[in-house]
Design an enzyme around this catalytic site. Structure first.
Site, PDB file in Angstrom:
ATOM      1  N   ARG A 189      32.925  23.794   6.707  1.00 19.88           N
ATOM      2  CA  ARG A 189      33.315  25.056   6.085  1.00 19.88           C
ATOM      3  C   ARG A 189      34.676  24.875   5.417  1.00 19.88           C
ATOM      4  NH1 ARG A 189      37.459  25.788   8.435  1.00 19.88           N
ATOM      5  NH2 ARG A 189      37.969  27.543   7.098  1.00 19.88           N
ATOM      6  N   GLN A 246      37.940  31.564  12.969  1.00 20.70           N
ATOM      7  CA  GLN A 246      38.491  30.346  12.360  1.00 20.70           C
ATOM      8  C   GLN A 246      39.997  30.244  12.596  1.00 20.70           C
ATOM      9  OE1 GLN A 246      36.319  32.401  10.937  1.00 20.70           O
ATOM     10  NE2 GLN A 246      35.047  31.433   9.389  1.00 20.70           N
ATOM     11  N   ASP A 259      38.424  31.039  -1.620  1.00 20.44           N
ATOM     12  CA  ASP A 259      37.061  30.520  -1.797  1.00 20.44           C
ATOM     13  C   ASP A 259      36.643  30.505  -3.252  1.00 20.44           C
ATOM     14  OD1 ASP A 259      37.071  31.551   1.179  1.00 20.44           O
ATOM     15  OD2 ASP A 259      35.531  30.009   0.908  1.00 20.44           O
TER      16      ASP A 259
END
Ligand code: MRU
Length: 337
Positions: A44, A192, A233
């Protein structure tokens, strides 16, 4: 150690779902295996997904050879890797880059994929250096003890091939001898922040404290944070930033308090085909990630959830975007695309 690499004939990646309790790797030799690793977030973080995309083309080519696929089957398999996570543009970028070499054969695809990994590692170092200079400039008082930074999600070595973007800035400042404390928010629902960023900072010896996601804006408002540093992102041409859900409230609070809000990302995260953030698809994930924890249902039996995984921070709230090549200041009207 690279979070993702190519060894012999396979992808070897750190299984980020097992951290911080276990450091184990997953070996991937099939397209199904890679899609599964991407979907369950074993790999990720946008830049690491770029590497996964490029290596995914190599995995597909080798599987096609082994199993005698025709060209349509090969392209469909590559498309499945490309679509495994829509928001993080690096995944599609990495796939497209390696796919351009398909006609030249597997060796050319491998060279391109290896170049993607090497360039990411290099880009992160440059982001760290430029970002550390920028943060020092933005916070003004370079000699003040204990620079206090707030970060969200994980933008460290795990989220990239190595080193990190926003956390790479923290790492560079630390290496320069700057005294730092980092507020790390948990980053619900998959943690995370409290699992991965905390693990990385502990390993680096950088002091940090975990806070719940809702605490960040209040800490910023109370003057406890000198700058917010996050990854991205996808960045639209106008400087709108999409990042892990929970980023936008930090940007709002930072703007109101006059605290710099810094986004660190490689150039490959800037999507020049997307003029504004409104056109960016925000991944939604399984509602069960919100309705319970570790297999235990925490919400009432009939509850439903909207598990939106990202949010959009408009350009006017972004003090600066730092890449391996430049600093762009969207809040001052500059556009990265
Ligand atoms: O869903 P994730 O864990 O992949 O989300 C990651 C983030 O939001 C990161 O901040 C982003 O990818 C930048 S990583 C350098």
């Amino acid at each position: 150690v690279r979070s993702i690499d190519w060894r012999d004939d396979r992808i070897v990646l750190i299984d980020q779902t097992a951290l911080p309790h276990e450091l184990r790797t997953v070996e991937v030799t099939t397209v199904d295996g890679l899609v599964d690793a991407i979907v369950r977030l074993a790999v990720r973080g946008a830049p690491a997904l770029g590497a996964a995309g490029a290596l995914g083309v190599l995995v597909a080519v080798r599987q096609a050879r082994r199993e005698g696929w025709d060209a349509d089957t090969l392209h469909a398999a590559i498309d499945r890797v490309r679509a495994a996570r829509p928001t993080a543009v690096n995944l599609a970028w990495g796939v497209d880059r390696a796919r351009t070499r398909l006609a030249e054969g597997a060796e050319a695809v491998e060279r391109e994929a290896r170049a993607v990994l090497a360039e990411d590692a290099e880009a992160n170092r440059a982001i760290g250096e430029r970002g550390a200079d920028l943060v020092a400039e933005l916070v003004g008082d370079k000699d003040a003890p204990n620079l206090s930074l707030h970060t969200h999600c994980n933008s460290g070595g795990l989220a990239t091939v190595e080193w990190g973007t926003a956390l790479g800035i923290v790492r560079t400042l630390h290496e320069r001898g700057r005294r730092i404390e980092v507020f790390v928010d948990e980053t619900r629902p998959l943690l995370q922040g409290s699992r991965l960023t905390a693990w990385e900072l502990a390993d680096l010896g950088v002091p940090y404290r975990l806070v719940v996601d809702g605490a960040g804006p209040g800490l910023i408002a109370r003057g406890l944070v000198d700058a917010v540093v996050v990854g991205a992102d996808r960045i639209a041409g106008n400087g709108d930033v999409v990042n892990k859900v929970g980023t936008y409230p930090l940007a709002l609070a930072a703007a109101r308090a006059g605290v710099p809000f810094v986004v660190a990302a490689p150039e490959s995260t800037i999507d020049r085909n997307t003029p504004t953030g409104d056109e960016i698809e925000l991944d939604t994930r399984d509602a069960d990630e919100v309705l319970g924890w570790a297999g235990v249902r925490t919400a009432p039996p009939d509850a439903d959830a909207l598990n939106i995984a990202f949010d959009l921070t408009p350009a006017d709230l972004v003090t600066a975007i730092v890449t391996e090549r430049r600093v762009v200041r969207p809040a001052a009207g500059e556009k990265p695309g």
